[in-house]
Design an enzyme around this catalytic site. Sequence first.
Site, PDB file in Angstrom:
ATOM      1  N   HIS A 250       0.858  -1.187   0.000  1.00 27.11           N
ATOM      2  CA  HIS A 250       0.000   0.000   0.000  1.00 27.11           C
ATOM      3  C   HIS A 250       0.891   1.232   0.000  1.00 27.11           C
ATOM      4  O   HIS A 250       1.887   1.291   0.724  1.00 27.11           O
ATOM      5  CB  HIS A 250      -0.893  -0.010   1.237  1.00 27.11           C
ATOM      6  CG  HIS A 250      -2.033   0.956   1.181  1.00 27.11           C
ATOM      7  ND1 HIS A 250      -1.857   2.325   1.209  1.00 27.11           N
ATOM      8  CD2 HIS A 250      -3.373   0.757   1.107  1.00 27.11           C
ATOM      9  CE1 HIS A 250      -3.040   2.919   1.152  1.00 27.11           C
ATOM     10  NE2 HIS A 250      -3.979   1.990   1.078  1.00 27.11           N
ATOM     11  N   ARG A 273      -6.962  10.292  -0.084  1.00 22.16           N
ATOM     12  CA  ARG A 273      -6.661  10.708  -1.462  1.00 22.16           C
ATOM     13  C   ARG A 273      -7.930  10.784  -2.296  1.00 22.16           C
ATOM     14  O   ARG A 273      -8.053  11.630  -3.177  1.00 22.16           O
ATOM     15  CB  ARG A 273      -5.654   9.733  -2.081  1.00 22.16           C
ATOM     16  CG  ARG A 273      -4.255   9.916  -1.523  1.00 22.16           C
ATOM     17  CD  ARG A 273      -3.277   8.887  -2.070  1.00 22.16           C
ATOM     18  NE  ARG A 273      -3.456   7.575  -1.467  1.00 22.16           N
ATOM     19  CZ  ARG A 273      -3.590   6.437  -2.134  1.00 22.16           C
ATOM     20  NH1 ARG A 273      -3.590   6.444  -3.465  1.00 22.16           N
ATOM     21  NH2 ARG A 273      -3.715   5.294  -1.504  1.00 22.16           N
TER      22      ARG A 273
END
Length: 466
Positions: A250, A273
């Site tokens: 990740h 995000r």
Amino acid sequence: MAPERTIVVGGGLAGLSAGHTLLERGKSVLLLDKKPALGGNSVKASSGINGAETEAQRALEIDDTVQAFYTDTFASAGSDLARPALITALTSNSAAAIAWLTDTFGVDLSVVSRLGGHAAPRTHRDKSGAPGWAITSALMKKLTALAEAENPRVEIIKSARVVRLLEDGGAVVGVEYELLAGDIVSARGDVILATGGYAADSSPTGLLAQHRPELLALPTTNADHATGDGLLLATAVSAGTCDLDQVQVHPTGFVDPANPDAKTKFLAAEALRGAGGLLLDAHGKRFVKEVERRDVVTAAMQKAEGPVRLVLGARAAGEVKKHCDFYVSKGLMKRYADAAAFAEDVGIPLESILAAFAGYGAVGDPFSSNSSDSVNTPPAPYTATEPLHVAIITPVVHYTMGGLTVDASARVLSSKPTNTDTPLPIPGLYAAGEVIGGVHGRNRLAGSSLLEAVVFGRIAGGAGEV
């Protein structure tokens, strides 16, 4: 006659989903977990759960289809590793999985966002900003209440580590498990493995060392239980495995300023995000589309000059306020009054930061994205005077796509050769959640881990019935 009992190994979301489904079908359940508390990694999931053609999407007038979800998942998996039957099982049952969570357990999944690799907003979460906890705790509380009721059909035993699967004539017929005091106990019945992955197995002879030794140096977001126990149990009875070298790194784990070298890191949710957060390199420049697939963002971060920072402006932070408040309280994220204060503190020229802000979402932006947590809104604008939330981030070992080979009915397949070259299921053995392999291929889309747990937990608990 007493109802037939099934043994569920693992008390995360996959195991809980299997247990509840078995009870709905009139079965009896023995749930075993090697830790003193249920929940596993599921309670930490922070981005949400995917679903296509859901009621929440319809309420928000989001145009999405199961076919589009299938297409995105297939593309993410890669054509060489994508397994259509498993992807179909995941995506076609997604709306039903979310309806089950909302209708049966009262989980709020009304917030819908678009995350990396998705063609439409389809990642559902609650308004609290902690969807993994909201979903998993609801199932935990209800199953615990059922176990404590009069004449229960479910028994929960914690701190019980399964050490062996019992066989009879090629079928799995039960387990042996070890209690905290060292006693070994046998239990009979069909078995559902829901033991999670192996992303915390950093031992020199473990699965990561065998298949991805270069990742041992990276930190992980996984709790210490994720050591591949279910894989070892099942392969000891000739279960097949697949894709064990496919491990998701990740892109955004928090670097804690108080303990920057910690091996276990807290995940910076992809929802940050998705809400409009920016990624800036050591010079204050953007270098990747923030809501690209995880593997793409990770690769770009590993090439960028660090430290890499995640920056959220006022509107982006407002979309995920509870996330940000929590991260600030933990010392993982810092608030700044404006861009000048940020620039002065970290030593980046203010003009570089403002240039990154001005280019975000502008015509010709090479990293343009139309994704936002607010459906059908453009990227959040950034100004010089708005407050900012900032964190240093680093790639982390997060999820293992490889695992036990299963069919679309969640039956574990044997590694023994057959006359037709088609692997046969091992009678009495099922699996669900991260312990299974083949669903995600080369890359798992954000929001599909919780979905995989619920869908395949439900399928396993229904003995292959959706």
